[in-house]
Design a protein around this motif. Structure first.
Motif, short mmCIF file in Angstrom:
data_model
loop_
_atom_site.label_atom_id
_atom_site.label_comp_id
_atom_site.label_asym_id
_atom_site.label_seq_id
_atom_site.Cartn_x
_atom_site.Cartn_y
_atom_site.Cartn_z
N ASP A 186 0.80 -1.22 0.00
CA ASP A 186 0.00 0.00 0.00
C ASP A 186 0.84 1.28 0.00
O ASP A 186 0.44 2.28 -0.60
CB ASP A 186 -0.96 0.00 1.20
N ASN A 214 -3.88 -4.13 2.49
CA ASN A 214 -5.14 -3.55 2.95
C ASN A 214 -5.05 -2.98 4.37
O ASN A 214 -5.87 -3.29 5.23
CB ASN A 214 -6.28 -4.59 2.90
N CYS A 219 -5.33 3.07 3.55
CA CYS A 219 -6.09 3.03 2.30
C CYS A 219 -7.20 4.08 2.27
O CYS A 219 -7.45 4.72 1.25
CB CYS A 219 -6.68 1.64 2.08
N SER A 228 -7.17 -2.47 -2.39
CA SER A 228 -6.03 -3.26 -1.92
C SER A 228 -6.43 -4.72 -1.73
O SER A 228 -7.57 -5.01 -1.35
CB SER A 228 -5.52 -2.69 -0.58
#
Length: 389
Positions: A186, A214, A219, A228
């Motif tokens: 990410d 995630n 996010c 994600s």
């Protein structure tokens, strides 16, 4: 006497918290332990700290050669959850990184993308596995992938971040559009978003972006919020506890190297789009996504898209099967759904946030497009939440 188990997890990482929840679930339903949580990972670097107490077993997300050596010296069973090459004789549980790459590729293919990119770190095995899974899934569909890998220095410093954003922007500009780009994790995906915005590329209309791991807060804070692939950290923790319990019972799991399947793709606005190879439509969708809930009109969309109204209407119906006005309403209704599920705001406040002057009209639009009133939708959502609890 209850087994004394040491858990080495830095709780500032969301995945560590999920792993700990999996361990707790197993411990409560199968095995009674006395657990000590080393949330500073001191056992990684200070063998004397480890020697200060008798441990029957250890589960570690932050396993180092020093910790492995100390456990061998003290004959303490160790289960390793770190996503690095395994240590000989130490059971390893880690994400199925190839499957993570597959999920990202399938996500883009389902949305009709024809062009793809991947960016990650050539000196990290987990990143290379995700890259290889992404490429493999695309090749099975007859597609190719443009790869931009660099060496990861081990820490994200401001100067390195700036250099990477510049390099990523140069790479993104060369990719054919629209394209679907996967980042190895990410943080790398956030760099892609920054690079795209800095150079006027529309996300997700021109460059759709997917990360991995995630981290929910990271996010959601991204702009637009980042899609994600979610690994199953909870199951990793549960399985680690299961393996340690077996080792404490005398079983040999020293050769174990187990991969845990990911939960799935968590789709957010950074990739929630159909691939459309039309700059006018892409520009229109961009402003609709950003301003539908701020009183946006079709005339404003037309002006932003630099096309005539009739031309844009035809293009929307050809690519999306609906008009620009219908797309504005669709985005507004999705916002209403979100607010009904995630807040206890009254309908009047929801109408304001979704761009409706009158709450009565909002209710009419919502029921026409969903088949149920906002109140019915909220009651149904609350009932499902109670049942799941």
């Amino acid at each position: 006497m209850r087994p004394q188990v040491l858990l080495v997890f830095l709780t500032r990482f969301e995945e560590c918290m999920a792993m700990l929840r999996g361990i707790v679930h197993y411990e409560r339903t199968h095995q009674i332990w006395t657990a000590f949580h080393d949330d500073e990972a001191r056992a990684e670097v200070d063998p004397r700290w480890l020697e200060s107490k008798r441990w029957d077993g250890i589960i570690s997300r932050h396993t180092t050669p020093g910790l492995v050596q100390a456990c061998r010296k003290l004959r303490i069973p160790l289960v390793d959850l770190n996503d690095v090459p395994r240590f000989p004789g130490v059971p390893k549980i880690r994400p199925d990184n190839v499957a993570i790459g597959h999920l990202a590729a399938e996500h883009f293919l389902e949305r009709g993308f024809q062009h793809f990119g991947f960016t990650g770190f050539s000196n990290d095995g987990w990143s290379c596995e995700r890259r290889d899974g992404f490429i493999e899934a695309l090749q099975l569909a007859g597609r190719e992938c443009n790869v931009f890998d660099v060496n990861y220095p081990g820490d994200v410093t401001p100067s390195w971040d700036i250099d990477q954003i510049t390099a990523l922007a140069d790479w993104l500009k060369r990719l054919p559009k629209p394209c679907g780009v996967m980042a190895c994790f990410d943080i790398r995906a956030q760099q892609i978003l920054t690079a795209a915005h800095a150079h006027g590329l529309l996300v997700p209309e021109e460059v759709a972006v997917v990360g991995a791991n995630n981290g929910a807060i990271r996010c959601e804070l991204a702009y637009p919020p980042l899609s994600s692939v979610a690994p199953n950290a909870y199951q990793s923790g549960y399985r680690a506890a299961e393996v340690l319990a077996a080792m404490l019972a005398g079983e040999d799991h020293s050769a174990l190297d187990e991969r845990i399947e990911p939960v799935g793709m968590v789709t957010r606005p950074s990739s929630d789009v159909l691939a459309i190879d039309d700059r006018n439509v892409a520009a229109a969708l961009s402003i609709i996504r950003e301003r539908s809930c701020q009183g946006l009109t079709v005339d404003q969309v037309v002006a932003h898209a630099h096309a005539s109204r009739s031309q844009l209407e035809k293009k929307f119906r050809r690519h999306l099967g609906r008009s620009p006005q219908a797309e504005i309403r669709r985005v507004q209704v999705e916002k209403i759904r979100q607010l009904l599920m995630e807040t206890d705001f009254p309908l009047k406040r929801i109408a304001e946030l979704a761009g409706f002057e009158h709450v009565e009209y909002m209710c009419v639009v919502f029921k026409r497009l969903t088949g149920e009133s906002p109140g019915e939708f909220r009651r149904k959502t609350e009932a499902k939440s109670i049942q799941s609890d």
